[in-house]
Design an enzyme around this catalytic site. Sequence first.
Site, PDB file in Angstrom:
ATOM      1  CE1 TYR A 167      -3.802  -2.315  -0.143  1.00 14.50           C
ATOM      2  CE2 TYR A 167      -4.108  -1.505   1.943  1.00 14.50           C
ATOM      3  CZ  TYR A 167      -4.727  -2.538   0.795  1.00 14.50           C
ATOM      4  OH  TYR A 167      -5.382  -2.798   0.735  1.00 14.50           O
ATOM      5  N   GLY A 168       2.179   1.193  -1.056  1.00 15.10           N
ATOM      6  CA  GLY A 168       2.345   2.601  -1.149  1.00 15.10           C
ATOM      7  C   GLY A 168       3.031   3.201  -2.530  1.00 15.10           C
TER       8      GLY A 168
END
Length: 326
Positions: A51-52
Amino acid sequence: MSPSIVPPAGIATGLMRLTWAPEQTPDDQAFELMRTAIQAGSTSFNSGYFYGNAPAVTANLKLLSRFFDAHPDLVDKVYISVKGGLGEGMTPNADVDFLRNQVKEVNSILKHRKMDLFEMARVDKATGIEQTMKNLLILRDEGLFRDIGLSEVSAETIRKAAAVGPVAAVEVEYSPFALEIEENGVLATCKELGVPIIAYSPLGAGFLGANWKSKDDLPEGDMRRHFDKFSDEHFEHNMQLVRKLTSIAEKKGVTPAQLSIAWVRAQGAVPLPGSTNPERVKQAIEAGKIELSKDELDEIRKVIDSVEVKGVRYAKNPHMQAMLFG
């Protein structure tokens, strides 16, 4: 009693948009959001290994770690689920050594504590779900996490997995804009087996929460600009459902977002909304208290059935589309 994946408020908190977005949410705002969620009883936090924005793919986990640095008193107040199991090119990899290395990295980044649940983000068809579950049970028994979750799985896959070991949760998209789990047996199977459904995108990826008028209202760089439901071809058609649900929400005295979350919860799922705005998170959690009468549920269902939502999930990414409901 330690926190559960089904939080007291009945609403989980998605952290993805805090870091996997055109711009990362500032720490002070993100920390306020997480504090707000915990105080309101939404103590189930949903994160992900990836999640980046590349190359900083673990930004979400690092944000959580910084939050615990700032709030050591809250370390044990939340249930942390982390999606992973994707290798190079976002390809599922359920090899036990690959998973062990990734899980250890997750726990190392979190630093203050281990995750509660590790969730295979997609099915590794080469390994097969039975062997995947055996591998996850090995890692669970090594003490690397407590619970096993699955994401984007079919009803048959859920049954096969549950026959090998306990499945603590299944995460899938579910909202008035995405009814696939009602049609493919996933909802019924999870209810039969007593497996909680964690429903991500309960606002239709934002359709019911952002007051958009056109696709141009989406921020530049927002991944939803690539979603088929938001395309020029389908946006205005799909907005018909937004307008009809908004009318019902106004009669009820709630926001369209709250109506959608309350509806998802009424179907027996745990809504997993995500936001960068602490006030929006508070409103979402308050939706867990909204009771919908049979007449209201019937009216909402009639509206949902009156508009056929157009657009597949990942029209511009056949690789990701092919992995849905594996």
